[in-house]
Structures are given as structure tokens and as C-alpha cells.
Design a protein around this motif. Structure first.
Motif, PDB file in Angstrom:
ATOM      1  N   GLN A   3       0.846  -1.203   0.000  1.00 27.72           N
ATOM      2  CA  GLN A   3       0.000   0.000   0.000  1.00 27.72           C
ATOM      3  C   GLN A   3       0.870   1.238   0.000  1.00 27.72           C
ATOM      4  O   GLN A   3       1.907   1.284   0.660  1.00 27.72           O
ATOM      5  N   LEU A   4       0.420   2.250  -0.726  1.00 31.48           N
ATOM      6  CA  LEU A   4       1.016   3.575  -0.682  1.00 31.48           C
ATOM      7  C   LEU A   4      -0.038   4.515  -0.123  1.00 31.48           C
ATOM      8  O   LEU A   4      -1.159   4.573  -0.640  1.00 31.48           O
ATOM      9  N   VAL A   5       0.313   5.226   0.935  1.00 34.89           N
ATOM     10  CA  VAL A   5      -0.644   6.127   1.577  1.00 34.89           C
ATOM     11  C   VAL A   5      -0.077   7.536   1.565  1.00 34.89           C
ATOM     12  O   VAL A   5       1.001   7.786   2.117  1.00 34.89           O
ATOM     13  N   GLU A   6      -0.825   8.454   0.922  1.00 28.49           N
ATOM     14  CA  GLU A   6      -0.414   9.860   0.877  1.00 28.49           C
ATOM     15  C   GLU A   6      -1.094  10.628   1.997  1.00 28.49           C
ATOM     16  O   GLU A   6      -2.187  10.282   2.431  1.00 28.49           O
ATOM     17  N   SER A   7      -0.458  11.719   2.391  1.00 25.37           N
ATOM     18  CA  SER A   7      -1.055  12.645   3.337  1.00 25.37           C
ATOM     19  C   SER A   7      -0.440  14.026   3.116  1.00 25.37           C
ATOM     20  O   SER A   7       0.586  14.155   2.448  1.00 25.37           O
ATOM     21  N   GLY A   8      -1.100  15.041   3.671  1.00 28.82           N
ATOM     22  CA  GLY A   8      -0.532  16.380   3.634  1.00 28.82           C
ATOM     23  C   GLY A   8      -1.195  17.353   2.695  1.00 28.82           C
ATOM     24  O   GLY A   8      -0.818  18.524   2.642  1.00 28.82           O
ATOM     25  N   GLY A   9      -2.178  16.901   1.924  1.00 28.11           N
ATOM     26  CA  GLY A   9      -2.860  17.827   1.035  1.00 28.11           C
ATOM     27  C   GLY A   9      -3.745  18.782   1.811  1.00 28.11           C
ATOM     28  O   GLY A   9      -3.902  18.664   3.030  1.00 28.11           O
ATOM     29  N   GLY A  10      -4.313  19.753   1.105  1.00 28.91           N
ATOM     30  CA  GLY A  10      -5.204  20.698   1.753  1.00 28.91           C
ATOM     31  C   GLY A  10      -5.408  21.936   0.916  1.00 28.91           C
ATOM     32  O   GLY A  10      -5.086  21.968  -0.274  1.00 28.91           O
ATOM     33  N   LEU A  11      -5.955  22.955   1.564  1.00 26.33           N
ATOM     34  CA  LEU A  11      -6.245  24.234   0.925  1.00 26.33           C
ATOM     35  C   LEU A  11      -5.231  25.265   1.406  1.00 26.33           C
ATOM     36  O   LEU A  11      -5.005  25.400   2.613  1.00 26.33           O
ATOM     37  N   VAL A  12      -4.640  25.978   0.476  1.00 29.54           N
ATOM     38  CA  VAL A  12      -3.640  26.982   0.825  1.00 29.54           C
ATOM     39  C   VAL A  12      -3.768  28.162  -0.127  1.00 29.54           C
ATOM     40  O   VAL A  12      -4.235  28.003  -1.272  1.00 29.54           O
ATOM     41  N   GLN A  13      -3.372  29.321   0.332  1.00 30.86           N
ATOM     42  CA  GLN A  13      -3.406  30.501  -0.527  1.00 30.86           C
ATOM     43  C   GLN A  13      -2.185  30.516  -1.451  1.00 30.86           C
ATOM     44  O   GLN A  13      -1.143  29.933  -1.136  1.00 30.86           O
ATOM     45  N   ALA A  14      -2.329  31.206  -2.549  1.00 28.27           N
ATOM     46  CA  ALA A  14      -1.220  31.350  -3.485  1.00 28.27           C
ATOM     47  C   ALA A  14      -0.007  31.912  -2.763  1.00 28.27           C
ATOM     48  O   ALA A  14      -0.122  32.834  -1.942  1.00 28.27           O
ATOM     49  N   GLY A  15       1.151  31.331  -3.060  1.00 27.48           N
ATOM     50  CA  GLY A  15       2.384  31.721  -2.396  1.00 27.48           C
ATOM     51  C   GLY A  15       2.705  30.892  -1.174  1.00 27.48           C
ATOM     52  O   GLY A  15       3.819  30.968  -0.644  1.00 27.48           O
ATOM     53  N   GLY A  16       1.753  30.101  -0.730  1.00 23.67           N
ATOM     54  CA  GLY A  16       1.933  29.292   0.465  1.00 23.67           C
ATOM     55  C   GLY A  16       2.676  27.996   0.184  1.00 23.67           C
ATOM     56  O   GLY A  16       3.136  27.747  -0.942  1.00 23.67           O
ATOM     57  N   SER A  17       2.763  27.165   1.223  1.00 27.53           N
ATOM     58  CA  SER A  17       3.523  25.911   1.136  1.00 27.53           C
ATOM     59  C   SER A  17       2.710  24.753   1.689  1.00 27.53           C
ATOM     60  O   SER A  17       1.858  24.936   2.570  1.00 27.53           O
ATOM     61  N   LEU A  18       2.987  23.586   1.162  1.00 28.91           N
ATOM     62  CA  LEU A  18       2.457  22.334   1.679  1.00 28.91           C
ATOM     63  C   LEU A  18       3.535  21.266   1.560  1.00 28.91           C
ATOM     64  O   LEU A  18       4.403  21.357   0.680  1.00 28.91           O
ATOM     65  N   PRO A  87      -2.238  28.871  -8.180  1.00 28.18           N
ATOM     66  CA  PRO A  87      -3.550  28.256  -8.446  1.00 28.18           C
ATOM     67  C   PRO A  87      -3.470  27.117  -9.468  1.00 28.18           C
ATOM     68  O   PRO A  87      -4.222  26.144  -9.357  1.00 28.18           O
ATOM     69  N   GLU A  88      -2.574  27.218 -10.419  1.00 24.63           N
ATOM     70  CA  GLU A  88      -2.439  26.161 -11.432  1.00 24.63           C
ATOM     71  C   GLU A  88      -1.827  24.876 -10.880  1.00 24.63           C
ATOM     72  O   GLU A  88      -1.782  23.866 -11.589  1.00 24.63           O
ATOM     73  N   ASP A  89      -1.373  24.891  -9.633  1.00 20.81           N
ATOM     74  CA  ASP A  89      -0.895  23.668  -8.986  1.00 20.81           C
ATOM     75  C   ASP A  89      -2.053  22.852  -8.403  1.00 20.81           C
ATOM     76  O   ASP A  89      -1.844  21.738  -7.933  1.00 20.81           O
ATOM     77  N   THR A  90      -3.251  23.404  -8.429  1.00 18.31           N
ATOM     78  CA  THR A  90      -4.424  22.713  -7.903  1.00 18.31           C
ATOM     79  C   THR A  90      -4.667  21.426  -8.672  1.00 18.31           C
ATOM     80  O   THR A  90      -4.777  21.428  -9.904  1.00 18.31           O
ATOM     81  N   ALA A  91      -4.732  20.322  -7.931  1.00 22.69           N
ATOM     82  CA  ALA A  91      -4.896  19.004  -8.550  1.00 22.69           C
ATOM     83  C   ALA A  91      -4.970  17.944  -7.453  1.00 22.69           C
ATOM     84  O   ALA A  91      -4.718  18.245  -6.279  1.00 22.69           O
ATOM     85  N   VAL A  92      -5.296  16.734  -7.856  1.00 25.25           N
ATOM     86  CA  VAL A  92      -5.111  15.576  -6.976  1.00 25.25           C
ATOM     87  C   VAL A  92      -3.696  15.064  -7.213  1.00 25.25           C
ATOM     88  O   VAL A  92      -3.310  14.829  -8.368  1.00 25.25           O
TER      89      VAL A  92
END
Length: 121
Positions: A3-18, A87-92
Motif C-alpha cells: 500500500q502507498l498512503v499519501e497525506s498532507g494535502g489541503g487548501l492553501v493561498q497562493a504563495g503558500g507551502s504544503l 492556483p495552477e498547482d491545484t490538482a489531486v
């Protein structure tokens, strides 16, 4: 089973980090290339970054200089540090890994379930 399990996604403003994480578990003998892919609505899945077992990296031109991929082979874990988000980084975002269960088995490509990253303008 792997299994591969991802985590850490979310909503952030432009210029922010995840920071995204991908942890592999199960019957694992070795992991070759690991990578992050993303798929935006109505678009094809694309490679974002990849890293070999000896930490050679490759980035798409759209994220070069903003994203950093890394991995810990002992922990079977990979990360994607995303800075200067647009904003163009928005994706799954999906993690991918080439894994074999033992020395004699073939390599199989595994995928995580995906984690949503949304960047607001």
C-alpha cells in the motif's frame, strides 16, 4: 500486498507551502523509482517529480525551483515539499513507486489513493 498512503494535502493561498508524504507498507524487498504525479480536472495525469533509490531527482519544468522531492529508504517514505504554490498547482496528487516483494520477483508499479491540493488566488 503493498500500500502507498499519501497525506498532507489541503487548501492553501497562493504563495503558500504544503508538504506531501507518501508511505509504502507491506511486503517490500526494495523500491526503485518513486514519483509524484498530479491530475487536474479535465486534464491528463502528469509527472511532477521523481527520485531514484540513490536520490537522483527529476522535475517537470512547471515546478522546478519551487518543489523539492526527497525520500528515506529506511522508512520507505517519500515527501514533496511545495513552496510558492500557484492556483495552477491545484490538482489531486498521487504517489507512485516501483516495488518488488523479494529478490526474484518482478517490479510492480503501485499508486496511492491521491490527496487533494487546492491553491486559492
Amino acid at each position: 500486498q503493498v500500500q502507498l498512503v499519501e497525506s498532507g494535502g489541503g487548501l492553501v493561498q497562493a504563495g503558500g507551502s504544503l508538504r506531501l508524504s507518501c508511505a509504502a507498507s507491506g511486503t517490500i524487498f526494495s523500491i526503485n523509482v518513486m514519483g509524484w504525479y498530479r491530475q487536474a480536472p479535465g486534464k491528463q495525469r502528469e509527472l511532477v517529480a521523481a527520485i531514484t533509490s540513490d536520490s537522483k531527482t527529476n522535475y517537470s519544468d512547471s515546478v522546478k525551483g519551487r518543489f523539492t522531492i526527497s525520500r528515506d529508504n529506511a522508512k520507505n517514505t517519500m515527501w514533496l515539499q511545495m513552496n510558492g504554490l500557484k492556483p495552477e498547482d491545484t490538482a489531486v496528487y498521487y504517489c507512485n513507486a516501483d516495488i518488488r516483494a523479494n529478490l526474484l520477483s518482478r517490479w510492480y508499479a503501485y499508486w496511492g489513493q491521491g490527496t487533494q491540493v487546492t491553491v486559492s488566488s
